[in-house]
Structure formats: C-alpha cells, structure tokens
Write a protein that holds these residues in place. Sequence first.
Motif, PDB file in Angstrom:
ATOM      1  N   LYS A   6       0.807  -1.211   0.000  1.00 41.21           N
ATOM      2  CA  LYS A   6       0.000   0.000   0.000  1.00 41.21           C
ATOM      3  C   LYS A   6       0.846   1.269   0.000  1.00 41.21           C
ATOM      4  N   ASP A   7       2.091   1.142   0.388  1.00 38.94           N
ATOM      5  CA  ASP A   7       2.986   2.293   0.516  1.00 38.94           C
ATOM      6  C   ASP A   7       3.563   2.657  -0.845  1.00 38.94           C
ATOM      7  N   GLN A   8       3.292   3.874  -1.313  1.00 44.81           N
ATOM      8  CA  GLN A   8       3.781   4.295  -2.619  1.00 44.81           C
ATOM      9  C   GLN A   8       5.299   4.477  -2.647  1.00 44.81           C
ATOM     10  N   ASN A   9       5.918   4.573  -1.488  1.00 43.75           N
ATOM     11  CA  ASN A   9       7.369   4.707  -1.414  1.00 43.75           C
ATOM     12  C   ASN A   9       8.074   3.356  -1.365  1.00 43.75           C
ATOM     13  N   GLU A  10       7.312   2.279  -1.324  1.00 44.66           N
ATOM     14  CA  GLU A  10       7.894   0.938  -1.330  1.00 44.66           C
ATOM     15  C   GLU A  10       8.635   0.711  -2.647  1.00 44.66           C
ATOM     16  N   THR A  11       9.749  -0.017  -2.587  1.00 49.06           N
ATOM     17  CA  THR A  11      10.506  -0.299  -3.807  1.00 49.06           C
ATOM     18  C   THR A  11      10.070  -1.602  -4.463  1.00 49.06           C
ATOM     19  N   ASN A  12       9.936  -2.643  -3.653  1.00 43.29           N
ATOM     20  CA  ASN A  12       9.491  -3.943  -4.175  1.00 43.29           C
ATOM     21  C   ASN A  12       8.846  -4.721  -3.035  1.00 43.29           C
ATOM     22  N   ASN A  47      -3.588   8.396  -4.628  1.00 47.49           N
ATOM     23  CA  ASN A  47      -2.696   7.969  -3.541  1.00 47.49           C
ATOM     24  C   ASN A  47      -3.218   6.757  -2.772  1.00 47.49           C
ATOM     25  N   LYS A  48      -4.139   6.003  -3.370  1.00 50.15           N
ATOM     26  CA  LYS A  48      -4.671   4.802  -2.725  1.00 50.15           C
ATOM     27  C   LYS A  48      -4.464   3.587  -3.629  1.00 50.15           C
ATOM     28  N   LEU A  49      -4.127   2.465  -2.999  1.00 46.50           N
ATOM     29  CA  LEU A  49      -3.971   1.229  -3.760  1.00 46.50           C
ATOM     30  C   LEU A  49      -5.318   0.805  -4.337  1.00 46.50           C
ATOM     31  N   ILE A  50      -5.337   0.566  -5.657  1.00 48.84           N
ATOM     32  CA  ILE A  50      -6.570   0.181  -6.337  1.00 48.84           C
ATOM     33  C   ILE A  50      -6.564  -1.295  -6.722  1.00 48.84           C
ATOM     34  N   ASP A 106      -3.378   8.212 -12.945  1.00 50.74           N
ATOM     35  CA  ASP A 106      -3.048   7.019 -12.156  1.00 50.74           C
ATOM     36  C   ASP A 106      -1.535   6.828 -12.105  1.00 50.74           C
ATOM     37  N   ASN A 107      -1.068   6.175 -11.044  1.00 49.16           N
ATOM     38  CA  ASN A 107       0.352   5.870 -10.907  1.00 49.16           C
ATOM     39  C   ASN A 107       0.542   4.368 -10.717  1.00 49.16           C
ATOM     40  N   ILE A 108       1.614   3.848 -11.294  1.00 47.65           N
ATOM     41  CA  ILE A 108       1.870   2.410 -11.283  1.00 47.65           C
ATOM     42  C   ILE A 108       3.307   2.156 -10.850  1.00 47.65           C
ATOM     43  N   ARG A 109       3.485   1.131 -10.018  1.00 47.69           N
ATOM     44  CA  ARG A 109       4.825   0.658  -9.695  1.00 47.69           C
ATOM     45  C   ARG A 109       4.966  -0.761 -10.228  1.00 47.69           C
ATOM     46  N   ILE A 110       5.983  -0.977 -11.046  1.00 50.32           N
ATOM     47  CA  ILE A 110       6.224  -2.313 -11.598  1.00 50.32           C
ATOM     48  C   ILE A 110       7.129  -3.082 -10.638  1.00 50.32           C
ATOM     49  N   GLU A 111       6.671  -4.224 -10.176  1.00 53.49           N
ATOM     50  CA  GLU A 111       7.453  -5.047  -9.260  1.00 53.49           C
ATOM     51  C   GLU A 111       7.714  -6.406  -9.899  1.00 53.49           C
TER      52      GLU A 111
END
Length: 221
Positions: A79-85, A122-125, A166-171
């Motif tokens: 849920k944390d947008q600052n998380e790396t992986n 800023n919320k996990l969808i 929208d913002n996306i983090r690729i893990e």
Amino acid sequence: ISEQHQDLSQIPFKEIQFDCDWTMKTKEKYFLFLKTFKEKNNINLSATIRLHQVKYRNKTGVPPVDRFILMCYNTGDVKDQNETNSILNPEEIKKYTQGLSTYSKLDLALPLFSWAVLYRNNKLIKLIRNVNTTDFEDKTKFKVYGNKVEVLSSTYLNGYYLYQGDNIRIENINEEIILKTVSILKKHFIPSEIIYYHLDSKIIQEFNYEQLEKFNQSFLD
C-alpha cells in the motif's frame, strides 16, 4: 470423502499441507484443528509460516506439525507508494531471520511472479498481473521513470481501465534478488525442498530449468 470426490481417496500421498496466515485471535482454534486432524488421520502434516510469525514466534506460536514451509515473499507494504518492491526485498528479510534455525524440518517457498501495483488518488486500487515494461512503451499514454509509471492518457492495461493521473509501480523478481535472498537464508537453514511460486508457462520462459537449479545449488555453495 463426498461422493463427487471419491476418486481422490485412491490417490496415494504421504503428507497434507495447510496454508493459513493465522493471527493471535485464530491461533488456538487453528492449532487445535491441526492437532485433531493429525490424531484422527495419522498422517504427516506441514504448515506454511510467514516471516512475521518467525520473528514473533513467542507470541504467534508454532503450529503442531511435522514440517514447515517459509513463505518468503510479500515482504513489503504494497500500500505504501514509497515501497521499492513489496514482493521480495532481501534487506527486509534480514530483520526477520532470527529464530529460523529453531524450526525443525524447515523448507522454503520463493516468488518468481511479477505485477503492476496501481494507485489512484494515492490509494492502492489493484494488482495487475502479467505486466512488464514493454506494456508501457507508448509515450503518449505513459511516462516511465525507473520502475514507476504515470498514466498520461486514459487507456486499458490487460483489460483493466486506467485513468489519466493514475500511478503504477512495476514489481518483478530477477536472479539477483533470489541469489541475495538465498545468501541471507542459508546462514540460518538449508531447505530440503524449495517451492517456486508460481511456475506457469509465462514464468517458465523467464526462469528456465538451469536458473532454478542454480538457485537450488546456491544454498550449498
């Protein structure tokens, strides 16, 4: 065994594994279930455990089973947008290794999967599976910086509708992450069995048999 599952009774097996992320409130009922099941069926049991259950084992307890499987993934806060992986971070694992050597017959499950973590306002969808960097090559729709993506124009991704902004983090998981994880864990235990989650046709193309053997062998090197 119910009538529709009668054929299952003919399948020989030596062990039953239970996967339950128990809590302080549910552990007594879960442990009683395991104990009762063992007594009534006289069969070897194994149970999955999470890293936090290892670190706080004096509070969370240890399941009454014959073998344990450490589920070594989902180590971060998705849920944390600052998380790396959030799937697997070797540095995070170091915080939870104390106590691993106290488990008898401890085996291991490691991740090979990847996903895209979608945030809106800023919320996990949603977690969108089977996504890689090639899905974001259209510069009119996406702005890519590192493993993060900003949606510039509303569009679809794997059948899911993305909105502008929208913002996306690729893990994802790679060989380096797995080998770093192994180098940390092997100081505390050597598994006799390693489960890779999950081995579908897509993941097999990314991690071939030789790579999996390399991961296995690295525990002994």
